[in-house]
Design a protein around this motif. Structure first.
Motif, short mmCIF file in Angstrom:
data_model
loop_
_atom_site.label_atom_id
_atom_site.label_comp_id
_atom_site.label_asym_id
_atom_site.label_seq_id
_atom_site.Cartn_x
_atom_site.Cartn_y
_atom_site.Cartn_z
N ARG A 1 0.84 -1.21 0.00
CA ARG A 1 0.00 0.00 0.00
C ARG A 1 0.87 1.26 0.00
O ARG A 1 0.61 2.21 -0.75
N ALA A 2 1.91 1.25 0.84
CA ALA A 2 2.81 2.40 0.87
C ALA A 2 3.52 2.58 -0.46
O ALA A 2 3.71 3.71 -0.94
N ALA A 3 3.90 1.45 -1.08
CA ALA A 3 4.59 1.52 -2.36
C ALA A 3 3.66 2.02 -3.47
O ALA A 3 4.06 2.79 -4.34
N ILE A 4 2.40 1.57 -3.44
CA ILE A 4 1.42 2.00 -4.45
C ILE A 4 1.19 3.50 -4.34
O ILE A 4 1.10 4.21 -5.36
N GLN A 5 1.10 3.99 -3.13
CA GLN A 5 0.89 5.42 -2.94
C GLN A 5 2.07 6.25 -3.43
O GLN A 5 1.93 7.44 -3.70
N VAL B 1 1.51 -0.08 -11.99
CA VAL B 1 1.50 -0.04 -10.52
C VAL B 1 2.22 -1.25 -9.93
O VAL B 1 3.07 -1.09 -9.03
N LEU B 2 1.89 -2.45 -10.41
CA LEU B 2 2.45 -3.67 -9.83
C LEU B 2 3.99 -3.71 -9.91
O LEU B 2 4.65 -3.92 -8.89
N PRO B 3 4.59 -3.53 -11.10
CA PRO B 3 6.07 -3.58 -11.15
C PRO B 3 6.73 -2.51 -10.28
O PRO B 3 7.73 -2.78 -9.60
N THR B 4 6.18 -1.30 -10.31
CA THR B 4 6.77 -0.21 -9.52
C THR B 4 6.64 -0.49 -8.03
O THR B 4 7.59 -0.28 -7.26
N ALA B 5 5.47 -0.98 -7.61
CA ALA B 5 5.24 -1.26 -6.19
C ALA B 5 6.12 -2.39 -5.69
O ALA B 5 6.65 -2.34 -4.57
N ILE B 6 6.31 -3.42 -6.50
CA ILE B 6 7.15 -4.54 -6.09
C ILE B 6 8.59 -4.09 -5.91
O ILE B 6 9.24 -4.42 -4.90
N ARG B 7 9.11 -3.32 -6.86
CA ARG B 7 10.49 -2.83 -6.73
C ARG B 7 10.67 -1.97 -5.49
O ARG B 7 11.66 -2.10 -4.77
N ALA B 8 9.70 -1.11 -5.22
CA ALA B 8 9.82 -0.21 -4.08
C ALA B 8 9.68 -0.94 -2.74
O ALA B 8 10.25 -0.50 -1.73
N SER B 9 8.95 -2.04 -2.73
CA SER B 9 8.67 -2.72 -1.46
C SER B 9 9.57 -3.92 -1.20
O SER B 9 9.41 -4.59 -0.17
N ILE B 10 10.52 -4.21 -2.10
CA ILE B 10 11.38 -5.38 -1.92
C ILE B 10 12.09 -5.39 -0.57
O ILE B 10 12.11 -6.42 0.11
N LEU C 1 20.12 -2.97 -0.28
CA LEU C 1 19.07 -2.44 -1.14
C LEU C 1 18.58 -1.08 -0.64
O LEU C 1 18.28 -0.18 -1.45
N GLU C 2 18.49 -0.93 0.66
CA GLU C 2 18.07 0.35 1.23
C GLU C 2 19.08 1.44 0.91
O GLU C 2 18.71 2.56 0.53
N ARG C 3 20.37 1.15 1.08
CA ARG C 3 21.40 2.15 0.78
C ARG C 3 21.40 2.49 -0.71
O ARG C 3 21.55 3.66 -1.08
N ARG C 4 21.23 1.48 -1.54
CA ARG C 4 21.20 1.71 -2.98
C ARG C 4 20.00 2.56 -3.37
O ARG C 4 20.11 3.47 -4.22
N ARG C 5 18.88 2.29 -2.74
CA ARG C 5 17.67 3.06 -3.04
C ARG C 5 17.84 4.51 -2.61
O ARG C 5 17.42 5.44 -3.32
N GLN C 6 18.48 4.75 -1.45
CA GLN C 6 18.72 6.11 -0.98
C GLN C 6 19.64 6.87 -1.92
O GLN C 6 19.46 8.06 -2.17
N LEU C 7 20.63 6.17 -2.49
CA LEU C 7 21.53 6.82 -3.43
C LEU C 7 20.82 7.20 -4.72
O LEU C 7 21.04 8.27 -5.29
#
Length: 220
Positions: free
Chosen positions: A109-113, A138-147, A211-217
């Protein structure tokens, strides 16, 4: 302290068998949680109250009650209330899977938003209907964000799987309790078990951190 440690007295065969069962439980629960968590998140975000409210109640029930209570309830109450008799392994998978499904739904839900409005507008411009926009945007983007969160929840389900030992599922903890009783070596047995849980969980936790550090970068 006059206790003499003797790790050689611990039989590793039963613990290995129990670990296999634990991994099977974890894999099945994660399969349920990852697949069904997304549609549950969509239900939570629905504008239709008859869909949204039951979904929200489902999530809040599993998030606000202890996992051990859920496991015991499934094992003892489902057969009595619904006349459905399933094996203890199946009951454990259902309890852990539905629990994980509720937590993953919140991650989705957070990723979808967080899906950029521009992407949705582009889908509309391309003539995609709501289902197609959900599946292809929505699905591909949400999955990547919520991994990272999904992996963290997966670690939690692996650790919580130890609770199924109370309903006689022969997982790692069940075998450890049996072995400790038979050998009178609880310190050695449960130390080994703790190290096994750590050895499985730690690498996944490191992946989550990476993954978190990579996402922040990337986002920074």
């Amino acid at each position: 302290m006059n206790y003499t440690f003797d790790f050689q007295s611990v039989s590793y065969g039963p613990l290995l068998d129990g670990l296999i069962v634990t991994l099977q439980l974890t894999a099945a629960a994660n399969l349920i949680g990852i697949i069904l968590g997304f549609p549950l998140a969509l239900m939570i975000m629905s504008r239709i109250a008859d869909i949204r409210v039951p979904a929200m109640l489902f999530v809040e029930f599993f998030r606000c009650t202890p996992a051990i209570v859920q496991i015991v309830w499934f094992f003892y109450c489902v057969p009595m209330l619904f006349n459905v008799f399933l094996g203890s392994m199946t009951m454990g998978i259902l309890a852990l899977g539905l629990n994980l499904m509720a937590f993953n739904a919140e991650a989705y839900r957070a990723a979808i938003q967080g899906v950029p409005r521009e992407q949705l507008d582009a889908g509309i411009a391309l003539g995609l209907n709501p289902l197609q926009r959900t599946l292809y945007i929505v699905l591909p983007t949400a999955i990547r964000a919520s991994i990272p969160v999904l992996l963290t929840n997966g670690i939690g389900s692996f650790q919580q799987s130890a609770l199924v030992a109370i309903v006689a599922v022969q997982d790692l903890m069940y075998e450890a309790k049996t072995l400790a009783t038979e050998t009178y070596r609880p310190i050695e047995t449960f130390t080994i078990v703790a190290l096994v849980y750590f050895a499985v969980s730690f690498p996944v936790a490191q992946i989550v951190g990476f993954l978190e550090r990579r996402r922040q970068l990337v986002t920074g």
